[in-house]
Design a protein around this motif. Structure first.
Motif, mmCIF file in Angstrom:
data_model
loop_
_atom_site.group_PDB
_atom_site.id
_atom_site.type_symbol
_atom_site.label_atom_id
_atom_site.label_comp_id
_atom_site.label_asym_id
_atom_site.label_seq_id
_atom_site.Cartn_x
_atom_site.Cartn_y
_atom_site.Cartn_z
ATOM 1 N N GLU A 104 -43.460 31.923 -84.984
ATOM 2 C CA GLU A 104 -44.751 32.452 -85.413
ATOM 3 C C GLU A 104 -45.473 31.516 -86.390
ATOM 4 O OE1 GLU A 104 -46.649 36.725 -86.684
ATOM 5 O OE2 GLU A 104 -44.541 36.574 -86.146
ATOM 6 N N ARG A 125 -47.100 35.058 -79.811
ATOM 7 C CA ARG A 125 -46.254 33.864 -79.864
ATOM 8 C C ARG A 125 -46.095 33.201 -78.503
ATOM 9 N NH1 ARG A 125 -40.887 36.160 -81.567
ATOM 10 N NH2 ARG A 125 -41.652 37.674 -80.064
ATOM 11 N N GLN A 146 -52.962 32.767 -73.869
ATOM 12 C CA GLN A 146 -52.099 33.402 -74.852
ATOM 13 C C GLN A 146 -51.847 34.835 -74.402
ATOM 14 O OE1 GLN A 146 -53.750 33.835 -78.831
ATOM 15 N NE2 GLN A 146 -51.704 33.686 -79.725
ATOM 16 N N ILE A 150 -47.446 28.370 -84.622
ATOM 17 C CA ILE A 150 -48.535 28.533 -83.651
ATOM 18 C C ILE A 150 -49.728 27.657 -83.993
ATOM 19 C CG2 ILE A 150 -50.231 30.165 -82.716
ATOM 20 C CD1 ILE A 150 -47.986 32.302 -82.868
#
Length: 90
Positions: free
Chosen positions: A5, A41, A35, A8
């Protein structure tokens, strides 16, 4: 590709820096980034290549080596990739 996370933003920054190089690689006709709606994620790239040989040349290129070496350090899980044949254009 599922990313850590906190990695990103680093992935997106790098993607934006290399996307035109990938799009400009001989044989690349299209490149998109997606995404996942439910898990921020998870990302998918979709690229369209003139031939499978063009894709293989890209995979063996210095550009791919640099992009992949960096990107894989950001993953939280093993990535998956598929090569598919187009069956219909609607």
């Amino acid at each position: 590709m599922r990313f850590q996370e906190d990695k990103i933003d680093a992935f997106l920054k790098n993607f934006n820096e290399v996307k035109e190089k990938i799009r400009g690689f001989e044989g690349n006709q299209h490149l998109e980034l997606y995404q996942d709606k439910n898990d921020s994620r998870i990302f998918f790239t979709y690229s369209f290549w003139e031939t499978e040989e063009h894709l293989e040349i890209y995979r063996k290129s210095e550009l791919f080596g640099e992009v992949w070496t960096y990107t894989k350090t950001l993953f939280s899980d093993k990535p998956e990739a598929w090569s598919v044949d187009r069956l219909a254009i609607l």
